[in-house]
Design a protein around this motif. Sequence first.
Motif, mmCIF file in Angstrom:
data_model
loop_
_atom_site.group_PDB
_atom_site.id
_atom_site.type_symbol
_atom_site.label_atom_id
_atom_site.label_comp_id
_atom_site.label_asym_id
_atom_site.label_seq_id
_atom_site.Cartn_x
_atom_site.Cartn_y
_atom_site.Cartn_z
ATOM 1 N N ASP A 154 0.872 -1.142 -0.129
ATOM 2 C CA ASP A 154 -0.094 -0.279 -0.114
ATOM 3 C C ASP A 154 0.848 2.002 -0.014
ATOM 4 O OD1 ASP A 154 -1.871 1.649 0.201
ATOM 5 O OD2 ASP A 154 -3.094 0.573 1.565
ATOM 6 N N MET A 155 1.085 1.677 -1.317
ATOM 7 C CA MET A 155 1.779 2.815 -1.841
ATOM 8 C C MET A 155 0.819 4.399 -2.212
ATOM 9 S SD MET A 155 4.674 1.891 -0.526
ATOM 10 C CE MET A 155 6.599 2.672 -1.400
ATOM 11 N N ASN A 156 0.358 4.092 -1.485
ATOM 12 C CA ASN A 156 -0.775 5.164 -1.194
ATOM 13 C C ASN A 156 -1.008 6.217 0.010
ATOM 14 O OD1 ASN A 156 -2.805 6.871 -1.821
ATOM 15 N ND2 ASN A 156 -4.182 5.732 -2.705
ATOM 16 N N LEU A 157 0.575 6.438 -0.008
ATOM 17 C CA LEU A 157 0.058 6.608 1.952
ATOM 18 C C LEU A 157 -0.324 8.076 1.893
ATOM 19 C CD1 LEU A 157 4.500 7.331 1.591
ATOM 20 C CD2 LEU A 157 3.040 5.563 2.277
ATOM 21 N N ARG A 158 -0.901 8.902 0.858
ATOM 22 C CA ARG A 158 -2.257 10.006 1.242
ATOM 23 C C ARG A 158 -3.596 9.451 1.784
ATOM 24 N NH1 ARG A 158 0.248 14.297 -0.972
ATOM 25 N NH2 ARG A 158 2.141 14.380 -1.749
ATOM 26 N N ASN A 159 -3.717 8.163 1.112
ATOM 27 C CA ASN A 159 -4.828 8.203 1.601
ATOM 28 C C ASN A 159 -5.451 6.055 1.002
ATOM 29 O OD1 ASN A 159 -7.979 7.209 1.843
ATOM 30 N ND2 ASN A 159 -8.533 7.562 -1.145
ATOM 31 N N VAL A 232 5.913 -8.099 -7.236
ATOM 32 C CA VAL A 232 5.841 -6.701 -6.083
ATOM 33 C C VAL A 232 4.990 -5.566 -6.935
ATOM 34 C CG1 VAL A 232 6.626 -4.853 -4.105
ATOM 35 C CG2 VAL A 232 7.224 -6.651 -4.928
ATOM 36 N N LEU A 233 3.610 -5.832 -6.494
ATOM 37 C CA LEU A 233 2.719 -4.743 -6.811
ATOM 38 C C LEU A 233 2.877 -3.944 -6.003
ATOM 39 C CD1 LEU A 233 -0.796 -7.361 -7.548
ATOM 40 C CD2 LEU A 233 1.451 -6.029 -9.275
ATOM 41 N N TYR A 234 3.023 -1.851 -6.693
ATOM 42 C CA TYR A 234 2.057 -1.158 -6.072
ATOM 43 C C TYR A 234 1.299 0.121 -5.950
ATOM 44 C CZ TYR A 234 7.861 -1.814 -4.520
ATOM 45 O OH TYR A 234 8.627 -2.483 -4.626
ATOM 46 N N ASP A 235 0.442 -0.089 -4.901
ATOM 47 C CA ASP A 235 -0.586 0.121 -5.291
ATOM 48 C C ASP A 235 -1.052 1.946 -4.999
ATOM 49 O OD1 ASP A 235 -3.524 1.342 -5.052
ATOM 50 O OD2 ASP A 235 -4.178 0.591 -3.463
ATOM 51 N N MET A 236 -0.624 2.348 -6.040
ATOM 52 C CA MET A 236 -0.125 3.902 -5.918
ATOM 53 C C MET A 236 -1.125 5.023 -6.214
ATOM 54 S SD MET A 236 3.546 3.551 -6.012
ATOM 55 C CE MET A 236 3.778 5.669 -6.453
ATOM 56 N N PRO A 237 -1.150 6.461 -5.513
ATOM 57 C CA PRO A 237 -1.918 7.588 -5.976
ATOM 58 C C PRO A 237 -2.470 7.721 -7.192
ATOM 59 C CG PRO A 237 -0.286 8.079 -5.059
ATOM 60 C CD PRO A 237 -0.293 6.834 -4.868
ATOM 61 N N PRO A 238 -3.500 8.874 -7.642
ATOM 62 C CA PRO A 238 -3.434 8.808 -9.100
ATOM 63 C C PRO A 238 -2.193 10.140 -9.418
ATOM 64 C CG PRO A 238 -5.594 9.070 -8.357
ATOM 65 C CD PRO A 238 -4.324 8.537 -6.772
ATOM 66 N N MET A 239 -2.206 9.507 -10.809
ATOM 67 C CA MET A 239 -0.789 10.065 -11.818
ATOM 68 C C MET A 239 -0.759 11.487 -11.168
ATOM 69 S SD MET A 239 0.657 8.101 -14.437
ATOM 70 C CE MET A 239 2.325 8.664 -14.650
ATOM 71 N N LEU A 240 -1.853 12.433 -11.668
ATOM 72 C CA LEU A 240 -2.816 13.710 -12.093
ATOM 73 C C LEU A 240 -2.512 14.632 -11.018
ATOM 74 C CD1 LEU A 240 -4.164 13.051 -15.673
ATOM 75 C CD2 LEU A 240 -2.166 13.190 -15.304
ATOM 76 N N GLU A 241 -2.889 14.115 -10.001
ATOM 77 C CA GLU A 241 -3.503 14.269 -8.524
ATOM 78 C C GLU A 241 -2.210 14.751 -8.104
ATOM 79 O OE1 GLU A 241 -6.754 13.380 -6.896
ATOM 80 O OE2 GLU A 241 -8.060 12.617 -8.520
ATOM 81 N N HIS A 242 -1.045 13.900 -7.492
ATOM 82 C CA HIS A 242 0.120 14.457 -6.648
ATOM 83 C C HIS A 242 1.720 14.203 -7.550
ATOM 84 C CE1 HIS A 242 -2.519 15.410 -3.462
ATOM 85 N NE2 HIS A 242 -3.049 14.175 -3.338
#
Length: 299
Positions: A154-159, A232-242
């Motif tokens: 879980d690399m969506n550290l903001r959410n 290794v799958l990294y769940d990341m936040p949206p590209m265009l928001e941060h």
Amino acid sequence: MKDLYASDALGADNSDVLAAFGAPGMRHSIRPRRTVMDQEDEFDGDLSFEETMPVTTQTVAHYVGDDRVPRWQDLPIATPGPNGDMPLVDDHRNSAAARAFDLLRTRLRQTTLEHGWVNIAITSPTSGCGNSFSATNLALSLSRVPGSRTVLMDMNLRNPGLARAFDMEAPGAMSDLLGGRSSLGQQMVRVSDTLALGLNNQVEVNAAEILQDSTTAETLLRMRASLQPEIVLYDMPPMLEHDDLSAFLPQLDGVLLISDGSQTMARHLRECERMLEGQAPLLGIILNRARASSLPNYA
């Protein structure tokens, strides 16, 4: 999103959950590609792939394993709960969604093994496209391969949302693991012989700074050396928001982009491709929530 255990949560005609990958005009092969679109801004699911992108394989230093660091079999075992907040295709194995994730799994494994790639990000242009849903179910599909090892982080550290998806208690903050303040054995859990999770219970406003810190890179090298995962799958936040995904690109071998058939515009995909060019291969664009009328019927 319907409850996980609703009887029609992943019905073949339920485009609100996951229509299916492979809508007409959309190649489902997982290869580095350049997307070529017409001048229409509205993305309607009719997307073709042409002109192969040059592969920019990442050069990553090797980390020598430390005997004090837990190995795969040493990770604590945890059991997902019954009340996850997103549908899991494992509970509906005969659905179109399950078959779509299995197809994606197989093609992704073939490509990563061919190129020696391990680190794959799952992201989207904007929020609400379903990248956490896709990352979770792709990881579950990968974990069904006997003898394999998949890690989902879980690399969506903001959410952060993977702990809720699995209805599990996150052991701590992902930032503590990445910063070397907690160990793999404290932060990561194994839910089966083939799937391990890195969960997070803390929101970070300085997510991009954490992701590009050299300590983060060293921690992830140590994790891969110790656990020896295939993917290794990294769940990341949206590209265009941060700028989080951009900050993390040096750690990646490839990116899967989740496009929402109800909200993603062609200009969003063009901008994502521009950001990735020369940094990491765009392995594919996955169409989520496609119109039911656009889906092929192989019955």
